[in-house]
Design an enzyme around this catalytic site. Sequence first.
Site, short mmCIF file in Angstrom:
data_model
loop_
_atom_site.label_atom_id
_atom_site.label_comp_id
_atom_site.label_asym_id
_atom_site.label_seq_id
_atom_site.Cartn_x
_atom_site.Cartn_y
_atom_site.Cartn_z
N VAL A 78 2.09 -1.35 -1.69
CA VAL A 78 1.87 -0.19 -2.55
C VAL A 78 1.05 0.85 -1.79
CG1 VAL A 78 0.95 0.63 -4.75
CG2 VAL A 78 1.92 -1.69 -4.60
N LYS A 79 1.68 2.03 -1.66
CA LYS A 79 1.04 3.10 -0.87
C LYS A 79 0.29 4.04 -1.82
CE LYS A 79 2.46 5.95 3.06
NZ LYS A 79 3.62 6.66 3.62
N ILE A 80 -0.99 4.20 -1.55
CA ILE A 80 -1.88 4.91 -2.47
C ILE A 80 -2.64 6.01 -1.73
CG2 ILE A 80 -4.00 4.55 -3.85
CD1 ILE A 80 -2.88 1.89 -4.63
#
Length: 218
Positions: free
Chosen positions: A86-88
């Site tokens: 998950v890219k945040i």
Amino acid sequence: MKFFIDTANLAQIQEAQELGVLDGVTTNPSLMAKEGISGDANVKAHYKAICAIVDGDVSAEVIATDYEGMIKEGEELAALDEKIVVKIPMIKDGVKALKYFSDKGIKTNCTLIFSAGQALMAAKAGATYVSPFIGRLDDISTDGLDLIESIRIIFDNYDFGTEILAASVRHPMHIIQCAEIGADVMTGPLSAMEALLKHPLTDIGLAKFLADHAKANG
Ligand code: E4P
């Protein structure tokens, strides 16, 4: 050093995978848009298609910028495939979301890192990867490699498990210099990876070998 390809283009991902040196994929909303992928269902289907090709981590970026929204989106993305990271974005709610996912054992990639302080915050929140954008720093006359060096020192000082994912890589020298500094991963275009294997003396040498062989063998 791990090699990630920075694209949402399936043909290029396939080509890099076949080259045998690919360790993962990074995408972002701009790269998805470039491929004409829109709408929640299509975006998710595209991530699944990428996961089916690549043998490694696949970063999928959340669009929400509030904590609850990032958690909801991130959980949906993580449920698509065990390869999904998950890219945040590096914002205040993003740091909280990094901690949430880290506590749950879900891999994260903190994106849009432009300072050592941001990288330190992401590492403290338990990010799996931090993505310093070296090319975009170079674009504004600031050496992106200095940032990689500084983050390397900080992470080594405290034995952070967070990996440095050198992003916004534009050319082969970026890759070589990141490898010299000790970035754990680089993500860039297929062209930058392929440029690493090229040398004019290799081409000249091979042509000569083949010509000599042909002469000797009629
Ligand atoms: C990183 O994950 C980003 O997708 C990317 O490397 C940005 O690169 P750019 O500056 O070439 O757009």
